[in-house]
Design a protein around this motif. Structure first.
Motif, PDB file in Angstrom:
ATOM      1  N   ILE A  56      15.490   2.521  -5.038  1.00  0.00           N
ATOM      2  CA  ILE A  56      16.061   1.576  -3.957  1.00  0.00           C
ATOM      3  C   ILE A  56      15.229   0.307  -3.465  1.00  0.00           C
ATOM      4  CG2 ILE A  56      17.169   1.725  -1.720  1.00  0.00           C
ATOM      5  CD1 ILE A  56      17.604   4.702  -2.344  1.00  0.00           C
ATOM      6  N   ALA A  57      15.656  -0.589  -3.476  1.00  0.00           N
ATOM      7  CA  ALA A  57      14.731  -1.829  -3.106  1.00  0.00           C
ATOM      8  C   ALA A  57      14.806  -2.289  -1.881  1.00  0.00           C
ATOM      9  CB  ALA A  57      15.038  -2.999  -4.119  1.00  0.00           C
ATOM     10  N   PHE A  58      13.542  -2.623  -1.258  1.00  0.00           N
ATOM     11  CA  PHE A  58      13.578  -2.943  -0.059  1.00  0.00           C
ATOM     12  C   PHE A  58      12.967  -4.568   0.168  1.00  0.00           C
ATOM     13  CE2 PHE A  58      13.662   1.336   0.340  1.00  0.00           C
ATOM     14  CZ  PHE A  58      14.634   1.646   1.084  1.00  0.00           C
ATOM     15  N   PRO A  59      13.159  -5.270   1.077  1.00  0.00           N
ATOM     16  CA  PRO A  59      12.414  -6.717   1.187  1.00  0.00           C
ATOM     17  C   PRO A  59      10.763  -6.461   1.459  1.00  0.00           C
ATOM     18  CG  PRO A  59      14.264  -6.780   2.538  1.00  0.00           C
ATOM     19  CD  PRO A  59      14.462  -5.272   2.193  1.00  0.00           C
ATOM     20  N   LYS A  60       9.988  -6.972   0.894  1.00  0.00           N
ATOM     21  CA  LYS A  60       8.540  -6.987   0.819  1.00  0.00           C
ATOM     22  C   LYS A  60       8.122  -6.568   2.216  1.00  0.00           C
ATOM     23  CE  LYS A  60       4.769  -6.610  -1.229  1.00  0.00           C
ATOM     24  NZ  LYS A  60       4.263  -5.508  -2.280  1.00  0.00           N
ATOM     25  N   GLY A  61       7.301  -5.751   2.492  1.00  0.00           N
ATOM     26  CA  GLY A  61       6.952  -5.451   3.902  1.00  0.00           C
ATOM     27  C   GLY A  61       7.755  -4.630   4.696  1.00  0.00           C
ATOM     28  N   SER A 115       8.913  -2.296 -11.625  1.00  0.00           N
ATOM     29  CA  SER A 115       8.021  -3.038 -12.500  1.00  0.00           C
ATOM     30  C   SER A 115       6.992  -3.365 -11.640  1.00  0.00           C
ATOM     31  CB  SER A 115       8.534  -3.998 -13.377  1.00  0.00           C
ATOM     32  OG  SER A 115       9.086  -4.957 -12.675  1.00  0.00           O
ATOM     33  N   ASP A 116       5.828  -3.668 -12.224  1.00  0.00           N
ATOM     34  CA  ASP A 116       4.675  -4.112 -11.364  1.00  0.00           C
ATOM     35  C   ASP A 116       5.093  -5.568 -10.929  1.00  0.00           C
ATOM     36  OD1 ASP A 116       3.189  -1.961 -11.681  1.00  0.00           O
ATOM     37  OD2 ASP A 116       2.145  -2.983 -13.516  1.00  0.00           O
ATOM     38  N   GLU A 117       5.688  -6.288 -11.559  1.00  0.00           N
ATOM     39  CA  GLU A 117       5.960  -7.473 -11.290  1.00  0.00           C
ATOM     40  C   GLU A 117       6.931  -7.580 -10.112  1.00  0.00           C
ATOM     41  OE1 GLU A 117       7.988 -11.605 -13.453  1.00  0.00           O
ATOM     42  OE2 GLU A 117       8.144  -9.580 -14.303  1.00  0.00           O
ATOM     43  N   ARG A 118       7.671  -6.763 -10.040  1.00  0.00           N
ATOM     44  CA  ARG A 118       8.722  -6.617  -9.222  1.00  0.00           C
ATOM     45  C   ARG A 118       8.349  -6.242  -7.739  1.00  0.00           C
ATOM     46  NH1 ARG A 118      14.609  -4.356 -11.737  1.00  0.00           N
ATOM     47  NH2 ARG A 118      15.058  -6.307 -12.257  1.00  0.00           N
ATOM     48  N   LYS A 119       7.323  -5.279  -7.943  1.00  0.00           N
ATOM     49  CA  LYS A 119       6.489  -4.534  -6.650  1.00  0.00           C
ATOM     50  C   LYS A 119       5.654  -5.911  -5.877  1.00  0.00           C
ATOM     51  CE  LYS A 119       5.346   0.154  -8.119  1.00  0.00           C
ATOM     52  NZ  LYS A 119       4.413   0.958  -8.559  1.00  0.00           N
TER      53      LYS A 119
END
Lengths: 528, 373
Positions: A136-141, A257-261
């Motif tokens: 699951i993705a969240f906005p950075k921070g 992926s690292d790029e997405r992180k």
């Protein structure tokens, strides 16, 4: 059935011809209509993939999902792969595979297995692109990352995740339900951008979001006491929504992926193989599975799945409503905007004219999709503006520029002598414009405006780019549910046609009304 | 105080000054013709009067009100000033009768029925009652212009400005418009007419303004301007507009163009049909028969002769000079040119009972002079 296959075989032999390529598009749609009769609920038959090793891929076309850019991973393994094509939804990509427009597509194993269950003419490529973490993705921070991560890690270690996995990838459709959001939601409500076509991870079914990641997210939300508000869309939109801050959570089998992180935070929910799907070699056994009951039954079943099942016709009706609202609002507002521009230009203030010139020049030379995306993701960025409103603004601006240019040209084309005659009689500039210039200009610009209005109606079909559920997007959703293209596309094409005809007829009525040469030769308010 | 006073009026455009310093006074009931070479600001002057153009400097007083003052209610003033345009400018989206009713109903608050009845009366006055329910584009030029006159009359103007009202008309339609204007003058309307119709200016107007180089060069009653001009430029202009010039070319000769140009000239000068036909016959005889055969023989091309036709006395006689220098330079003997003259004369005597003969006193043997009439 066999005719369709003959056609496919024909197309394979002559794929370089442009004509057969376009024919293939039609045939792909027809083929998909009949696909269900061939669906066999087992995936352990003896089918073999057309392509079996990385070297087979050289020179072939590979499909990827926009928002899942794994081009490098494919190229690492096969450096001379022919062409990489990006699709906006899984169903489009699958249709392309059926239709020989691509030879392989990248998918994760859970989705691939399910697809193989439904279609016997596709198979999983033996080699994998490797195992990846998905989540699951969240906005950075975002502080949510930590809260949700703790729970998803626990679910994986205590075996709950495995049970969910079996439930959602299993064949028992009746079990595939998600819990109701019956908790209070004291921590607040989260907007969840959700991919709608990633069965079984996240997908739209029975009018609600279902899938492994959805249930995982709901379990976590219940513990943390968040209410969830799911917004269905395609994968590329999910990524944009998270990055622009329009959503608090992104969901949809997102590979970490690292790029997405670097731009997003993640909570891991499962591991999954990234695999390629290719066509299976023709399998006599499975072909014979088709019943001889003929085309009518398969068409009826297809119709049922597209419109009747789960009240799917409601998507079309709502989509039509959204399309109509966007068209009418931006048509009327745009015409008003264009007219205002004409009035300002007539005043002749140089600065104002220059500004309007820039606006019209810019809008008339920019693709509407770019305008739409810019407004949605950049200008209104993280503001809570509904997509429909943004669409209306974008199309109002675009139509205003077109309408303004058309009206101005028509006003300019009226003989300046008409102006002078009216002024010399003693009318003011304003009376002159509305009494003499406008009636003559309108007769010239209304036919052009009418055709531009019909154009506008068709152009609104791109609002799906900002996840607005219009008519076209409704067809996309139904396609991704049924994996059949014919009925949804045919149906919306027909609706657009009728809508455009209605608009043209209404405008034609107005045009006839304002055409002074057709009016009866009587004088209002006078006994002749 | 006079009705209209124009004081030191100046109008500049970038690079051109059509009005330099115009001074004039006009009384009520006067009919003024404004004549002069093209490009000398006649139309500009008229358009300044109702402020379709804004003067650069100077004053225009109409009924004591300064038209150039920014506090002047221009639309209200323009209601008192009718204007008739060269290009008619009827409102194309209205019927003829609606064109005439439009001003009175919208600006004077007249009842529609009343305005309609008045419009019909005016249409009757200009002879177009049966065209009330036509659209302007269904009318001929002359009819359009008569409707435009009726439209300006409907506002009961105190003065009517005519900006070359017959210049866009075919020759045959000029007289119908002029006759309506003649009637208005008799009725006592104050009129300012920019025109090339010298006969109208002479017969109808109380005064004539000759404009030249952006000023009123000479003003006076028509007898003074036309018969006894005080200034050389006035004389030159009046003489020139009473003459016609044409260059005969070989081998490309546009006969219809020449004939059209000559007919327009005759109709402007109100030359009688008999005399006009005689002149046309002489010019045709020379242009089609005589000169081309000579030019073919000596291999001339380009301009082979130049015609100048004068109307010295009130349109009863015409004087045709034919300059044949280019043929003489090619080695044609003057006697050969003369040879054709007798045949022409005979034909005229027979067919038209008018006289065409060589006028004595021409010193240049390369110039033929015919007296027709």
């Amino acid at each position: 059935m066999s005719i369709a296959e003959d056609l496919v075989g024909h197309i394979r032999r002559h794929r370089c011809s442009l004509f057969t390529f376009s024919l293939a598009v039609v045939v792909a749609a027809v083929l998909v209509v009949f696909a269900p009769t061939r669906a066999i609920a087992s995936n352990d038959d003896a089918r073999t993939p057309e392509l079996t090793s990385w070297s087979d891929l050289s020179g072939k076309k590979v499909g990827l999902l926009a928002g899942a850019p794994f081009e490098n991973k494919v190229r690492e393994r096969c450096s001379d792969v022919g062409e990489i094509l990006y699709f906006s939804s899984m169903s489009d990509m699958l249709t392309a595979l059926h239709g020989n427009k691509i030879d392989a597509l990248v998918n994760n194993r859970a989705l691939a297995l399910l697809t193989c269950n439904r279609y016997d003419d596709v198979a999983i490529f033996p080699e994998t692109l490797g195992k990846f973490k998905m989540g699951i993705a969240f906005p950075k921070g975002s502080k949510l990352t930590l809260e949700f991560s703790k729970i998803t890690e626990r679910l994986q270690s205590d075996g709950t995740a495995d049970k969910l996995w079996d439930k959602w990838t299993g064949s028992d459709e009746s079990k595939k339900t998600v819990p109701e959001q019956d908790w209070a939601g004291k921590s607040g409500t989260l907007n969840v951008a959700t991919c709608q076509s990633m069965e079984p991870i996240t997908y739209l079914g029975d009018g609600q979001m279902l899938g492994y990641d959805i249930e995982t997210l709901l379990i976590a939300a219940k513990e943390l006491d968040y209410k969830l508000n799911f917004e269905p869309m395609e994968l590329a939109d999910v990524v944009s929504y998270i990055q622009s801050g329009k959503a608090d959570v992104g969901n949809g089998s997102i590979l970490i992926s690292d790029e997405r992180k670097q731009v997003m935070d993640f909570a891991i929910t499962h591991d999954n193989d990234l695999v390629l799907m290719v066509r299976a070699t023709a399998n006599e056994a499975s072909s014979s599975g088709a019943s001889g009951s003929g085309w009518f039954d398969s068409i009826a079943s297809s119709f049922y799945k597209t419109f009747v099942k789960d009240n799917r016709w409601m998507y079309i009706v709502r989509g039509l409503g959204v399309t109509a609202i966007i068209t009418l609002c931006s048509g009327l507002l745009g015409a008003a905007l264009g007219f205002a521009a004409v009035l300002i230009k007539r005043r002749g203030n140089r600065v104002a004219c220059a500004i309007i010139g820039c606006y019209e020049g810019l809008m008339n030379r920019m693709p509407i999709v770019v305008v739409l995306l810019t407004l949605y993701y950049v200008i209104f960025g993280s503001l809570e503006v509904p997509g429909t409103v943004v669409a209306i603004i974008a199309f109002t601006l675009a139509f205003g520029a077109t309408a303004g240019t058309i009206m101005w040209n028509a006003v300019q084309a009226v003989d300046p002598g008409q102006d002078e005659a009216s002024l010399a009689l003693g009318f003011t500039e304003r009376q002159t414009f509305f009494g003499v210039i406008l009636p003559q200009a309108a007769r010239r610009f209304m036919p052009l405006l009418s055709s531009q209005f019909v154009n506008l109606t068709k152009q609104t079909s791109v609002v799906g780019y900002i996840a607005v559920m219009d008519l076209t997007r409704a067809a996309d959703v139904i396609r991704s549910l049924t994996l059949e293209a014919f009925f949804p596309l045919f149906c919306v094409a027909a609706i657009y046609f009728v809508l455009c005809c209605l608009i043209a007829a209404a405008m034609g009525f107005v045009i006839q009304k304002i055409d002074y040469e057709r009016k009866p030769r009587t004088v209002r308010g006078v006994k002749l | 105080m006079s009705f209209i006073e124009i004081q030191h009026l100046r109008k500049e455009y970038p690079g051109i000054v059509p009005l330099k310093d115009v001074n004039a006074t006009i009384e009520r009931g006067e009919v003024i013709s404004i004549i002069g070479p093209s490009g000398t600001g006649k139309s500009t002057l008229l358009r300044c009067l109702n402020r379709l153009e804004t003067p650069t400097s100077g004053r225009i007083l109409i009924d004591g009100i300064d038209m150039c003052d920014s506090s002047t209610d221009l639309p209200a003033m323009r209601r008192k000033i009718g204007m008739v345009f060269q290009s008619f400018n009827l409102f194309e989206h209205m019927l003829v009768v609606e064109n005439i009713m439009y001003g009175p109903t919208k600006l004077l608050g007249m009842d529609r029925q009343e305005a309609y009845d008045e419009a019909l009366r005016l249409l009757g006055q200009v002879g177009l009652k049966d065209k009330a329910l036509s659209f302007p584009n269904e009318l001929s030029g002359g009819q359009k212009q008569r409707v435009a006159i009726a439209r300006s009359l409907a506002m009961h103007p105190e003065v009517i400005l005519f900006d070359e009202p017959t210049s866009a008309l075919d020759p045959g339609m000029v007289s119908e418009v002029l006759s309506v204007m003649r009637d208005l003058a008799v009725e006592g309307y104050t009129m300012l007419v920019v025109t090339h119709e010298m006969r109208f200016a002479r017969d109808v107007c109380s005064r004539v303004f000759f404009m030249n180089e952006g000023v009123v060069w000479e003003a006076g009653p028509p007898e003074q301007i036309f018969d006894n001009p005080q200034k050389a430029e006035t004389f030159g202009f009046v003489f020139r507009v009473r003459s016609w010039e044409w260059e005969l070319t070989y081998p490309d000769y546009d006969h219809p163009a020449m004939e059209g140009s000559l007919s327009t000239f005759f109709s402007r000068q109100l030359v009688g049909r008999k005399l006009a036909d005689a002149c046309l016959h002489v010019v045709e005889e020379l242009s089609v028969e005589r000169f081309p055969s000579i030019a073919r023989r000596v291999g001339a091309n380009g301009t082979i002769a130049t015609y100048t036709l004068h109307m010295p006395e009130n349109g009863e006689k015409a004087m045709l000079e034919v300059d044949c220098h280019s043929l003489v330079e090619r080695g044609v003997r003057p006697e050969e040119l003369w040879h054709g003259r007798d045949a022409v004369s005979d034909a005229l005597v027979e067919g038209y009972a008018v006289r065409a003969s060589k006028r004595d006193g021409s010193n240049d043997p390369a110039v033929l002079v015919y007296e027709i009439g």
